[in-house]
Design an enzyme around this catalytic site. Structure first.
Site, PDB file in Angstrom:
ATOM      1  N   GLY A  64       0.791  -1.234   0.000  1.00  0.00           N
ATOM      2  CA  GLY A  64       0.000   0.000   0.000  1.00  0.00           C
ATOM      3  C   GLY A  64       0.821   1.281   0.000  1.00  0.00           C
ATOM      4  N   SER A  65       0.396   2.279  -0.753  1.00  0.00           N
ATOM      5  CA  SER A  65       1.198   3.494  -0.907  1.00  0.00           C
ATOM      6  C   SER A  65       0.396   4.566  -1.651  1.00  0.00           C
ATOM      7  CB  SER A  65       2.482   3.162  -1.666  1.00  0.00           C
ATOM      8  OG  SER A  65       2.166   2.393  -2.809  1.00  0.00           O
TER       9      SER A  65
END
Length: 219
Positions: free
Chosen positions: A187-188
């Site tokens: 996730g980012s």
């Protein structure tokens, strides 16, 4: 669709985990049949989650020097005027795209031109939607100068689950619009900083397709 090169080690480790744990359960511990079956199903589900994360879909980029295309798959979570303090040191229009763990995590160059600036910043791992993640998390900053002189800055920003950012660009390099810029594991988010007179073509909560969705039109 193929598997991205960045996934070779992670997928290999996941496969090893599945083989070793199931082997131990069947031949060392000799677990009850119900538990062995449940673990097999759970471990295979884990393996396929890892594999899908590193998928590399085929994308056809419609190259247009006036367009800024999405550098990643995800959802638009920020559209606002901000002061960009690292490179421009002045007001810019920021568009931020949040990438969930189920998104493709390849990053694409939003415009074509020359990489005028690149810098890697080590940092924290705040959740990607935290207001300070763009300035305090592990991140990269890339500025591409288009042939007409307009510059676009974008940042790969690590999230709470992302522990490694990969990039394939360097200062002075000529890049094509829609070519692969890098990869963020898990996730980012990616932030894009545009001139104030750029015409925004997306809205908050819009879903983006990296290398294809038009974020804005340049002046």
């Amino acid at each position: 669709m193929t598997i991205h090169k960045e996934g070779s080690v992670s997928i290999g480790l996941a496969a090893l985990f599945v083989l070793i744990t199931n082997g131990l359960i069947h031949y060392v511990w000799v677990a009850p049949d119900w538990f062995a079956t449940a673990w097999l199903v759970a471990s295979l589900a884990f393996f396929f989650i890892i594999v899908q994360f590193f998928r590399k879909p085929a994308r056809t980029v419609a190259v247009n020097s006036k367009h800024v295309i999405a550098p990643c798959d995800g959802k638009v979570v920020v559209i606002e005027e901000v002061v960009e303090s690292e490179y421009f040191k002045g007001p810019r229009r920021q568009i931020s795209i949040f990438m969930s763990p189920i998104n493709v995590h390849i990053n694409w160059n939003p415009i074509g031109g020359v990489v005028n600036y690149f810098k890697y910043h080590p940092g924290k791992y705040l959740v990607a939607w935290h207001p300070k993640s763009s300035t305090e998390n592990e991140r990269t900053t890339t500025v591409i100068k288009a042939p007409n002189g307009v510059e676009v800055l974008f940042r790969q920003v690590a999230g709470a689950l992302a522990k490694r950012i990969v990039w394939y660009v360097k200062e002075g390099q000529q890049v094509a619009q829609g070519s692969e810029m890098g990869f963020i594991k898990f996730g980012s988010r990616v932030d894009v900083y545009l001139p104030l007179d750029a015409r925004i073509r997306v809205n908050l909560e819009d879903k983006t397709t990296g290398g294809m969705t038009v974020l804005a039109e340049l002046p």
